[in-house]
Every structure is written in structure tokens, then in C-alpha cells.
Write an enzyme that holds these catalytic residues in place. Structure first.
Site, PDB file in Angstrom:
ATOM      1  N   LYS A 153       7.231  -2.964  -5.261  1.00  0.00           N
ATOM      2  CA  LYS A 153       5.844  -3.395  -5.446  1.00  0.00           C
ATOM      3  C   LYS A 153       5.499  -3.771  -6.884  1.00  0.00           C
ATOM      4  O   LYS A 153       4.358  -3.590  -7.326  1.00  0.00           O
ATOM      5  CB  LYS A 153       4.896  -2.317  -4.915  1.00  0.00           C
ATOM      6  CG  LYS A 153       5.054  -2.129  -3.405  1.00  0.00           C
ATOM      7  CD  LYS A 153       3.938  -1.302  -2.841  1.00  0.00           C
ATOM      8  CE  LYS A 153       3.540  -1.762  -1.474  1.00  0.00           C
ATOM      9  NZ  LYS A 153       2.412  -1.094  -0.911  1.00  0.00           N
ATOM     10  N   ASP A 202       5.175  -6.659  -7.921  1.00  0.00           N
ATOM     11  CA  ASP A 202       4.226  -7.778  -7.816  1.00  0.00           C
ATOM     12  C   ASP A 202       2.775  -7.315  -7.708  1.00  0.00           C
ATOM     13  O   ASP A 202       1.857  -8.059  -8.052  1.00  0.00           O
ATOM     14  CB  ASP A 202       4.574  -8.650  -6.599  1.00  0.00           C
ATOM     15  CG  ASP A 202       4.616  -7.842  -5.318  1.00  0.00           C
ATOM     16  OD1 ASP A 202       5.520  -6.988  -5.189  1.00  0.00           O
ATOM     17  OD2 ASP A 202       3.735  -8.015  -4.466  1.00  0.00           O
ATOM     18  N   ARG A 230      -4.919   6.003   6.969  1.00  0.00           N
ATOM     19  CA  ARG A 230      -5.697   6.659   5.908  1.00  0.00           C
ATOM     20  C   ARG A 230      -5.536   5.941   4.574  1.00  0.00           C
ATOM     21  O   ARG A 230      -4.439   5.513   4.222  1.00  0.00           O
ATOM     22  CB  ARG A 230      -5.198   8.105   5.705  1.00  0.00           C
ATOM     23  CG  ARG A 230      -5.740   9.064   6.729  1.00  0.00           C
ATOM     24  CD  ARG A 230      -5.468  10.493   6.328  1.00  0.00           C
ATOM     25  NE  ARG A 230      -4.032  10.805   6.388  1.00  0.00           N
ATOM     26  CZ  ARG A 230      -3.527  12.003   6.150  1.00  0.00           C
ATOM     27  NH1 ARG A 230      -4.320  13.001   5.808  1.00  0.00           N
ATOM     28  NH2 ARG A 230      -2.242  12.233   6.227  1.00  0.00           N
ATOM     29  N   ASP A 283       5.603   6.888   0.778  1.00  0.00           N
ATOM     30  CA  ASP A 283       5.029   5.533   0.850  1.00  0.00           C
ATOM     31  C   ASP A 283       5.482   4.647  -0.313  1.00  0.00           C
ATOM     32  O   ASP A 283       4.742   3.775  -0.755  1.00  0.00           O
ATOM     33  CB  ASP A 283       3.489   5.576   0.874  1.00  0.00           C
ATOM     34  CG  ASP A 283       2.959   6.534   1.916  1.00  0.00           C
ATOM     35  OD1 ASP A 283       3.462   6.477   3.046  1.00  0.00           O
ATOM     36  OD2 ASP A 283       2.060   7.330   1.595  1.00  0.00           O
ATOM     37  N   THR A 340      -1.267   6.518   9.943  1.00  0.00           N
ATOM     38  CA  THR A 340      -2.603   7.066  10.184  1.00  0.00           C
ATOM     39  C   THR A 340      -3.734   6.122   9.787  1.00  0.00           C
ATOM     40  O   THR A 340      -4.880   6.360  10.144  1.00  0.00           O
ATOM     41  CB  THR A 340      -2.789   8.346   9.339  1.00  0.00           C
ATOM     42  OG1 THR A 340      -2.576   7.991   7.966  1.00  0.00           O
ATOM     43  CG2 THR A 340      -1.797   9.422   9.728  1.00  0.00           C
ATOM     44  N   GLY A 356       5.912   6.789   8.284  1.00  0.00           N
ATOM     45  CA  GLY A 356       5.643   5.453   8.812  1.00  0.00           C
ATOM     46  C   GLY A 356       6.307   4.435   7.912  1.00  0.00           C
ATOM     47  O   GLY A 356       6.002   4.352   6.743  1.00  0.00           O
ATOM     48  N   HIS A 357       7.271   3.728   8.458  1.00  0.00           N
ATOM     49  CA  HIS A 357       7.921   2.678   7.684  1.00  0.00           C
ATOM     50  C   HIS A 357       7.448   1.340   8.209  1.00  0.00           C
ATOM     51  O   HIS A 357       7.475   1.106   9.409  1.00  0.00           O
ATOM     52  CB  HIS A 357       9.434   2.717   7.889  1.00  0.00           C
ATOM     53  CG  HIS A 357      10.095   3.812   7.124  1.00  0.00           C
ATOM     54  ND1 HIS A 357       9.692   4.203   5.873  1.00  0.00           N
ATOM     55  CD2 HIS A 357      11.151   4.580   7.430  1.00  0.00           C
ATOM     56  CE1 HIS A 357      10.486   5.172   5.449  1.00  0.00           C
ATOM     57  NE2 HIS A 357      11.367   5.428   6.384  1.00  0.00           N
ATOM     58  N   THR A 358       7.027   0.493   7.295  1.00  0.00           N
ATOM     59  CA  THR A 358       6.651  -0.858   7.713  1.00  0.00           C
ATOM     60  C   THR A 358       7.760  -1.797   7.274  1.00  0.00           C
ATOM     61  O   THR A 358       8.111  -1.828   6.105  1.00  0.00           O
ATOM     62  CB  THR A 358       5.334  -1.282   7.040  1.00  0.00           C
ATOM     63  OG1 THR A 358       4.432  -0.188   7.128  1.00  0.00           O
ATOM     64  CG2 THR A 358       4.743  -2.496   7.700  1.00  0.00           C
ATOM     65  N   LYS A 370      10.090   2.702   1.126  1.00  0.00           N
ATOM     66  CA  LYS A 370      11.459   3.037   1.556  1.00  0.00           C
ATOM     67  C   LYS A 370      11.888   2.170   2.718  1.00  0.00           C
ATOM     68  O   LYS A 370      13.045   1.790   2.824  1.00  0.00           O
ATOM     69  CB  LYS A 370      11.547   4.502   2.007  1.00  0.00           C
ATOM     70  CG  LYS A 370      11.505   5.498   0.900  1.00  0.00           C
ATOM     71  CD  LYS A 370      11.641   6.908   1.428  1.00  0.00           C
ATOM     72  CE  LYS A 370      10.577   7.289   2.432  1.00  0.00           C
ATOM     73  NZ  LYS A 370       9.208   7.316   1.904  1.00  0.00           N
ATOM     74  N   ARG A 372      12.734  31.123  14.741  1.00  0.00           N
ATOM     75  CA  ARG A 372      13.715  31.171  15.837  1.00  0.00           C
ATOM     76  C   ARG A 372      13.060  31.249  17.213  1.00  0.00           C
ATOM     77  O   ARG A 372      13.525  31.901  18.123  1.00  0.00           O
ATOM     78  CB  ARG A 372      14.708  32.310  15.607  1.00  0.00           C
ATOM     79  CG  ARG A 372      15.634  31.974  14.447  1.00  0.00           C
ATOM     80  CD  ARG A 372      16.221  33.157  13.792  1.00  0.00           C
ATOM     81  NE  ARG A 372      15.199  33.946  13.135  1.00  0.00           N
ATOM     82  CZ  ARG A 372      15.440  35.061  12.476  1.00  0.00           C
ATOM     83  NH1 ARG A 372      16.658  35.529  12.413  1.00  0.00           N
ATOM     84  NH2 ARG A 372      14.474  35.719  11.882  1.00  0.00           N
TER      85      ARG A 372
HETATM   86  P1  GDP Z   1       7.474   3.674   3.185  1.00  0.00           P
HETATM   87  O1  GDP Z   1       7.022   4.699   4.169  1.00  0.00           O
HETATM   88  O2  GDP Z   1       8.014   4.323   1.930  1.00  0.00           O
HETATM   89  O3  GDP Z   1       8.402   2.667   3.761  1.00  0.00           O
HETATM   90  O4  GDP Z   1       6.218   2.893   2.711  1.00  0.00           O
HETATM   91  P2  GDP Z   1       5.189   2.088   3.633  1.00  0.00           P
HETATM   92  O5  GDP Z   1       5.928   1.334   4.672  1.00  0.00           O
HETATM   93  O6  GDP Z   1       4.087   2.942   4.038  1.00  0.00           O
HETATM   94  O7  GDP Z   1       4.575   1.136   2.548  1.00  0.00           O
HETATM   95  C1  GDP Z   1       5.209   0.094   2.071  1.00  0.00           C
HETATM   96  C2  GDP Z   1       4.332  -1.134   2.284  1.00  0.00           C
HETATM   97  O8  GDP Z   1       4.507  -1.985   1.201  1.00  0.00           O
HETATM   98  C3  GDP Z   1       4.713  -1.946   3.497  1.00  0.00           C
HETATM   99  O9  GDP Z   1       3.586  -2.602   4.000  1.00  0.00           O
HETATM  100  C4  GDP Z   1       5.726  -2.937   2.941  1.00  0.00           C
HETATM  101  O10 GDP Z   1       5.832  -4.119   3.692  1.00  0.00           O
HETATM  102  C5  GDP Z   1       5.145  -3.195   1.607  1.00  0.00           C
HETATM  103  N1  GDP Z   1       6.103  -3.477   0.539  1.00  0.00           N
HETATM  104  C6  GDP Z   1       7.353  -2.967   0.340  1.00  0.00           C
HETATM  105  N2  GDP Z   1       7.864  -3.446  -0.787  1.00  0.00           N
HETATM  106  C7  GDP Z   1       6.942  -4.279  -1.328  1.00  0.00           C
HETATM  107  C8  GDP Z   1       6.880  -5.058  -2.518  1.00  0.00           C
HETATM  108  O11 GDP Z   1       7.789  -5.077  -3.339  1.00  0.00           O
HETATM  109  N3  GDP Z   1       5.720  -5.757  -2.741  1.00  0.00           N
HETATM  110  C9  GDP Z   1       4.675  -5.748  -1.889  1.00  0.00           C
HETATM  111  N4  GDP Z   1       3.598  -6.443  -2.182  1.00  0.00           N
HETATM  112  N5  GDP Z   1       4.696  -5.023  -0.752  1.00  0.00           N
HETATM  113  C10 GDP Z   1       5.811  -4.300  -0.483  1.00  0.00           C
END
Ligand code: GDP
Length: 429
Positions: free
Chosen positions: A331, A333, A303, A13, A301, A40-42, A16, A143
Site C-alpha cells: 500500500k 501508493d 468495521r 490487515d 466485518t 479476511g483476505h481480499t 497479506k 481439553r
Molecule cells: P489482509 O487480511 O492482510 O490480506 O488485508 P486485507 O485483505 O484486509 O486488506 C488489504 C486490502 O488492500 C485489500 O482490499 C487489497 O486488495 C488491498 N491492497 C493490497 N495491497 C495493496 C496495495 O499495495 N495498494 C492498494 N491500494 N491496495 C492494496
């Protein structure tokens, strides 16, 4: 041309998804090498938010080729649903999405086994997502697994499924007091899945090799994070695959000599989901603050994630295990309103100072974090794209982290959107 491996350098998380999305701009091919649909990638593109679990986020870029490698375990229903979601947004996958014929399948009995085992463990549970991923990897190593290629041979598939059911239904009934599973509905469902998946099935190691030979940039995408790696993570609170950079070679089928750059994604603080030791964890109001500003809830999830300060011991360990050439800091910020900002530089264990990450869980559990304090910058860094535009305290914080982990940041992320990024150097060069 370069082959780049991107790994999470903490407990997953790290953001990535966004970093991979940016790096995809210059890649010809994006390949996922381990894990399952528990990741889960957002990714935020314009006004739309996409959550991807299995398919590389590169798929959102028209024309990029995407691969799910042999190191991944695939739940066909979940995969088909994810493809459906992407196609609904008018993104065409035709001819540019491939899954390895050697990838193992997550079968319905894997889900039943995992649910049963987690509930039997009670308080000692691993905290898995209960999607059958662990048991699918167990079968792979034993296997006993069914692979994607087996879908193309219905008679063999039928036999093997019935044999596995005979074995696992005994376990499901006797140990977990659940209803046994019937072969027929599974066979019917998998016959449907096969028709949908057939055009995607390929020898993906060969496809990667061909792309390398053509001189394309290859982006290999890991799921989860270094500390969740089956061998090197905080076992047993880990995922069941090789999340570290070495997993890219075995999980896609190419040799280590072909990797040019390993990039670690590092969050400016630390989070972890599920059980297990977490030395720099914070509690109460601070924990809530991290969670609400950083939106620290699982993409798969929902969570709530446990939150804490940046832990240089953890990231140094990730630098060593993965051979990181550079890192992407994400992150930054989120820390805008924190003051002061402690940084964990080492652990104290029975009066001794440890600077290397202890892999013995009982030692790690007894470790107390040693902090130094950085001053906060108390002003918004959201969306900044120039390092020199960062407030001095933020610049100092970033430089201090680089110093502590002995690795330069090639990217610094200041918000969820693609454009909210400081590009320091190009990892493909
Ligand atoms: P991943 O599985 O490693 O991709 O991580 P997630 O997708 O679970 O969490 C990353 C969350 O942080 C997502 O909602 C992104 O849009 C958000 N995010 C990614 N980089 C940044 C950032 O530099 N600043 C902020 N505030 N949010 C970010």
C-alpha cells in the site's frame, strides 16, 4: 525448494492476501496455520474480487494444493459456505483441498458464549468478531474441544456434545440470560456437515511432510498479525492463537529447522481494528483520508479500521519475534497524496526514549510517539513495477523504513492487483 512462512507484521490487515497470492505462483502447497474465519483476505484477480476467510487464497490458483492446519479452528457451516462460493465460480477443489483431522471445531455454544461475554464486558470488551473463535480455543486448551476427526465417530461426538452442552447451557442461562441450546438440531446439522467435509479430512502434517520431501515450495500462511498474537501481542486485545511465525510449526506439524524464510507483510502506514493502544494513531481528517484512500474497512466485518503513521517500533518488534528475513511492503501508493509523511521511530515514556516495543500495556498506553518527517512525493505510484521508477521521495521513504527495521523489502506493492508489484528479490531463493 523452500518453506516460507508469511506473517502479518503489524495489527493484521497488512495486505497479506495479495502477497500470499503472488507467492502462491511458485508454491506447490499453501497451508494456513492458525485463526478462524475471523480473518479476511481480499484478493483481486482480473476483474473479480474474492474475499476468503478460512481457505488459503492459493485455492484460487488451479492445481495448487491447500491445507487448513491443526492450529486453525473451523466453523463447519462457514467453511462449507466458503467452499460453495469458490465452486460457484467454477474453481474445482477436488483432491487439492485438505483440512486437518486435529483442527478444533467451533460449536454453536462457542458463539453464544462469546456474544454473552462480550456484551457482559461492556466498555471493556475485546472487540472480537463474535464468531466463537476465542471460546473454541479456550475449549482446546481446557481439553474440552471437539475436533474434526470426532465428526467421523458419531457416538463419541454425540456424548461429548451433550456433556459440553450440559456445562455451557448452565453458563449461557445463568450468566448471560440466554436460551439454552438443544443437542438434536446441532447433531443433525453436524451430520450433514460431516458428509460434505469427509473427503477433505486428512493427516495434514503428513501431507506437508510429503510435499517437503518431494521438494515442493511450501507457503505457510498466518492470519491476523504479530501484534495480535496471543503471547506477544497487545494482550488482552489480541486474537486467541499464535499468529507469529512459531505458530506455523505447531499449527501445521513440522519442526522449526524446516523453515527457510520468514517474510513479514508490512503496510506503509499502520492500522488496527478493535480496542487497545495504538501510539501512532491519527484522528479526524487524516484518519478519514487514510480510510477512504486505503479502503480501510474490515474484509470480514466491514468495521472501520483505526489508521496511523508507520510505526518502526512495532515492526522492529515483529522482526525480532518472527525472525524476519525479508518483508513485503504494501500500500505504498496509498501515501501518494500525503505530505509530509511522519514516521514513528521511537516512543517517549515518562521522559525516557524507548526504541523497543513495551509489552506492558500500561506502559504502552502512556507512550507518546516520536516522529521524524519524510517529504511526500505527491505523484501517483499506482501500478509501478520498477523500484527506479518510483519518485525519489518514495524511494527514500522505502529505504528509510528498511533502515529503521533493519530488514530488506523483497516485494513492494503499489496497488491491489497481482501485477502492481515491485519484485526486488525471490523469497524462495
Ligand atoms: P489482509 O487480511 O492482510 O490480506 O488485508 P486485507 O485483505 O484486509 O486488506 C488489504 C486490502 O488492500 C485489500 O482490499 C487489497 O486488495 C488491498 N491492497 C493490497 N495491497 C495493496 C496495495 O499495495 N495498494 C492498494 N491500494 N491496495 C492494496
Amino acid at each position: 525448494m523452500a518453506t516460507l512462512v508469511v506473517v502479518g507484521s503489524q495489527w493484521g490487515d497488512e495486505g497479506k492476501g495479495k502477497i500470499v497470492d503472488i507467492l502462491t505462483e511458485d508454491a506447490g502447497l499453501v497451508a494456513r496455520y492458525q485463526g478462524g474465519h475471523n480473518a479476511g483476505h481480499t484478493v483481486v484477480i482480473g476483474d473479480s474480487e474474492f474475499v476468503l476467510h478460512l481457505i488459503p487464497s492459493g485455492i484460487l490458483h488451479p492445481k495448487k494444493r491447500c491445507i487448513i492446519g491443526n492450529g486453525v479452528v473451523i466453523d463447519p457451516a462457514a467453511l462449507i459456505e466458503e467452499v460453495g462460493g469458490i465452486e460457484k465460480r467454477n474453481i474445482d477443489l477436488n483432491g487439492r483441498f485438505h483440512i486437518s483431522q486435529n483442527a478444533h471445531l467451533i460449536m454453536p455454544y462457542h458463539l453464544a458464549l462469546e456474544k454473552g461475554s462480550e456484551s457482559a464486558l461492556g466498555d471493556g470488551k475485546i472487540g472480537t468478531t463474535c464468531r466463537g473463535i476465542g471460546p473454541a480455543y479456550t475449549d482446546k486448551m481446557a481439553r474440552l474441544g471437539l475436533r474434526v476427526a470426532d465428526l467421523l465417530h458419531p457416538e463419541f461426538f454425540d456424548q461429548k456434545l451433550r456433556a459440553n452442552l450440559q456445562h455451557y447451557n448452565t453458563v449461557i442461562r445463568a450468566l448471560y440470560q440466554q436460551e439454552p441450546l438443544r443437542a438434536e438440531p446441532i447433531l443433525e446439522a453436524f451430520a450433514r456437515y460431516t458428509e460434505r467435509m469427509r473427503p477433505w479430512i486428512a493427516d495434514t502434517s503428513l501431507l506437508v511432510d510429503e510435499a517437503m520431501t518431494r521438494g515442493e515450495n511450501i507457503l505457510c500462511e498466518g492470519a491476523q498479525g504479530t501484534l495480535l498474537d496471543i503471547d506477544h501481542g497487545t494482550y488482552p486485545f489480541v486474537t486467541s492463537s499464535s499468529a507469529t511465525a512459531g505458530g506455523a510449526c505447531t499449527g501445521l506439524g513440522f519442526g522449526p529447522g524446516r523453515v527457510d524464510h520468514v517474510l513479514g507483510v508490512v503496510k506503509a502506514y499502520t492500522t488496527r481494528v478493535g480496542s487497545g493502544p495504538f501510539p501512532s494513531e491519527v484522528h479526524g481528517e487524516l484518519d478519514e483520508k487514510f480510510r477512504s484512500i486505503g479502503k480501510e474497512f474490515g474484509a470480514s466485518t466491514g468495521r472501520a479500521r483505526r489508521c496511523g503513521w508507520f510505526d518502526a517500533v512495532v515492526v522492529r518488534y515483529a522482526v525480532r519475534l518472527n525472525g524476519l528475513k525479508s518483508a513485503a511492503l504494501t500500500k505504498l501508493d496509498v501515501l501518494d497524496t500525503f505530505d509530509p509523511i511522519p514516521i514513528c521511530t521511537g516512543y517517549r515514556y515518562r521522559g525516557k526514549l524507548l526504541s523497543a516495543f513495551p509489552t506492558d500495556l500500561s506502559v504502552l498506553e502512556a507512550c507518546k510517539p516520536v516522529y521524524e518527517e519524510a517529504p511526500g512525493w505527491k505523484t501517483s505510484t499506482i501500478g509501478l513495477t520498477d523500484f527506479d521508477a518510483l519518485p525519489q521521495e518514495a524511494q527514500d521513504y522505502v529505504r528509510r523504513l528498511e533502515d529503521l527495521i533493519q530488514t530488506p523489502f523483497s516485494l513492494i506493492s503499489t496497488g491491489p492487483a497481482r501485477a502492481q508489484t515491485i519484485r526486488v528479490s525471490d523469497p524462495y531463493r
